[in-house]
Design a protein around this motif. Structure first.
Motif, PDB file in Angstrom:
ATOM      1  N   MET A 115      51.316  -7.932  12.140  1.00 35.54           N
ATOM      2  CA  MET A 115      50.840  -7.275  13.340  1.00 35.54           C
ATOM      3  C   MET A 115      51.157  -8.141  14.553  1.00 35.54           C
ATOM      4  N   VAL A 116      51.801  -7.547  15.539  1.00 38.61           N
ATOM      5  CA  VAL A 116      52.192  -8.259  16.741  1.00 38.61           C
ATOM      6  C   VAL A 116      51.079  -8.112  17.778  1.00 38.61           C
ATOM      7  N   VAL A 117      50.625  -9.242  18.291  1.00 35.59           N
ATOM      8  CA  VAL A 117      49.581  -9.231  19.307  1.00 35.59           C
ATOM      9  C   VAL A 117      50.237  -9.402  20.667  1.00 35.59           C
ATOM     10  N   SER A 118      49.953  -8.477  21.573  1.00 34.25           N
ATOM     11  CA  SER A 118      50.581  -8.537  22.888  1.00 34.25           C
ATOM     12  C   SER A 118      49.954  -9.643  23.733  1.00 34.25           C
ATOM     13  N   LYS A 119      50.652  -9.992  24.794  1.00 35.22           N
ATOM     14  CA  LYS A 119      50.172 -11.030  25.705  1.00 35.22           C
ATOM     15  C   LYS A 119      48.888 -10.575  26.390  1.00 35.22           C
ATOM     16  N   ALA A 120      48.803  -9.289  26.722  1.00 34.38           N
ATOM     17  CA  ALA A 120      47.590  -8.753  27.348  1.00 34.38           C
ATOM     18  C   ALA A 120      46.400  -8.879  26.406  1.00 34.38           C
ATOM     19  N   ALA A 121      46.609  -8.614  25.133  1.00 35.45           N
ATOM     20  CA  ALA A 121      45.532  -8.724  24.148  1.00 35.45           C
ATOM     21  C   ALA A 121      45.067 -10.167  24.011  1.00 35.45           C
ATOM     22  N   PHE A 137      47.776  -4.368  31.499  1.00 34.46           N
ATOM     23  CA  PHE A 137      47.488  -5.591  32.242  1.00 34.46           C
ATOM     24  C   PHE A 137      46.480  -5.326  33.356  1.00 34.46           C
ATOM     25  N   ASP A 138      46.404  -4.082  33.829  1.00 34.48           N
ATOM     26  CA  ASP A 138      45.391  -3.741  34.840  1.00 34.48           C
ATOM     27  C   ASP A 138      43.980  -3.918  34.284  1.00 34.48           C
ATOM     28  N   ALA A 139      43.778  -3.539  33.045  1.00 34.96           N
ATOM     29  CA  ALA A 139      42.470  -3.714  32.403  1.00 34.96           C
ATOM     30  C   ALA A 139      42.148  -5.194  32.235  1.00 34.96           C
ATOM     31  N   VAL A 140      43.147  -5.977  31.902  1.00 34.73           N
ATOM     32  CA  VAL A 140      42.950  -7.420  31.750  1.00 34.73           C
ATOM     33  C   VAL A 140      42.617  -8.047  33.103  1.00 34.73           C
ATOM     34  N   GLN A 141      43.320  -7.636  34.141  1.00 31.69           N
ATOM     35  CA  GLN A 141      43.051  -8.157  35.484  1.00 31.69           C
ATOM     36  C   GLN A 141      41.656  -7.764  35.961  1.00 31.69           C
ATOM     37  N   ALA A 142      41.217  -6.550  35.641  1.00 31.61           N
ATOM     38  CA  ALA A 142      39.881  -6.111  36.024  1.00 31.61           C
ATOM     39  C   ALA A 142      38.814  -6.956  35.335  1.00 31.61           C
ATOM     40  N   ALA A 143      38.991  -7.230  34.064  1.00 30.33           N
ATOM     41  CA  ALA A 143      38.034  -8.076  33.328  1.00 30.33           C
ATOM     42  C   ALA A 143      38.024  -9.494  33.893  1.00 30.33           C
ATOM     43  N   GLN A 144      39.196  -9.996  34.230  1.00 31.98           N
ATOM     44  CA  GLN A 144      39.284 -11.339  34.796  1.00 31.98           C
ATOM     45  C   GLN A 144      38.621 -11.393  36.174  1.00 31.98           C
ATOM     46  N   SER A 145      38.794 -10.357  36.977  1.00 28.23           N
ATOM     47  CA  SER A 145      38.156 -10.302  38.292  1.00 28.23           C
ATOM     48  C   SER A 145      36.633 -10.265  38.168  1.00 28.23           C
ATOM     49  N   LEU A 146      36.143  -9.519  37.183  1.00 25.47           N
ATOM     50  CA  LEU A 146      34.698  -9.489  36.947  1.00 25.47           C
ATOM     51  C   LEU A 146      34.174 -10.863  36.543  1.00 25.47           C
ATOM     52  N   ARG A 147      34.879 -11.513  35.654  1.00 21.56           N
ATOM     53  CA  ARG A 147      34.442 -12.826  35.179  1.00 21.56           C
ATOM     54  C   ARG A 147      34.449 -13.869  36.295  1.00 21.56           C
ATOM     55  N   ASP A 148      35.458 -13.808  37.171  1.00 23.44           N
ATOM     56  CA  ASP A 148      35.632 -14.819  38.212  1.00 23.44           C
ATOM     57  C   ASP A 148      34.925 -14.476  39.529  1.00 23.44           C
TER      58      ASP A 148
END
Length: 104
Positions: free
Chosen positions: A1-7, A43-54
Motif C-alpha cells: 500500500m502506497v501512502v501519499s505525502k498528504a497522508a 492537500f487543502d484538507a491537510v493545510q486546513a488541519a495544519q492551520s487549525l493546529r497552528d
C-alpha cells in the motif's frame, strides 16, 4: 500500500494534536488519523488541519482588547479560560462561591 505525502503530513499533524480532557472518547486526533487513509484526501484538507493546529487565523486576525475585555464585563473571558483550565485539572468552585458569584 502506497501512502501519499498528504497522508503522511496529516498523520504527523494528528500525532501532535493535543488531547481534549473533556471528551476522552471523542478525539480530533483519532478523526484526523482516520481521515489520513481516505482515498480522496487533498492537500487543502491537510493545510486546513495544519492551520487549525497552528492557530493561523487567530494570529492573522488578532482580537482587540475592546473585544476581549468588553465594558460590561471586562473579566468575562479571563474567568472563562480560568474556569476551563481549572475544570481540566479536576478542580471546581465550592457551591457557595457559585451561589454568591465569588470568583477568587
Amino acid at each position: 500500500m502506497v501512502v501519499s505525502k498528504a497522508a503522511q503530513q496529516l498523520t504527523k499533524i494528528a500525532s501532535s494534536w493535543p488531547v481534549d480532557p473533556f471528551r476522552p472518547n471523542i478525539q480530533l486526533k483519532n478523526f484526523l488519523k482516520s481521515l489520513s487513509v481516505h482515498p480522496k484526501l487533498t492537500f487543502d484538507a491537510v493545510q486546513a488541519a495544519q492551520s487549525l493546529r497552528d492557530n493561523t487565523i487567530q494570529k492573522k486576525y488578532a482580537l482587540s482588547t475592546r473585544t476581549l475585555q468588553p465594558a460590561s464585563m471586562p473579566k468575562h473571558y479571563e474567568r472563562l479560560v480560568e474556569g476551563y483550565e481549572r475544570s481540566a485539572r479536576g478542580a471546581g468552585r465550592p457551591w457557595w462561591k457559585i451561589f454568591f458569584g465569588v470568583w477568587k
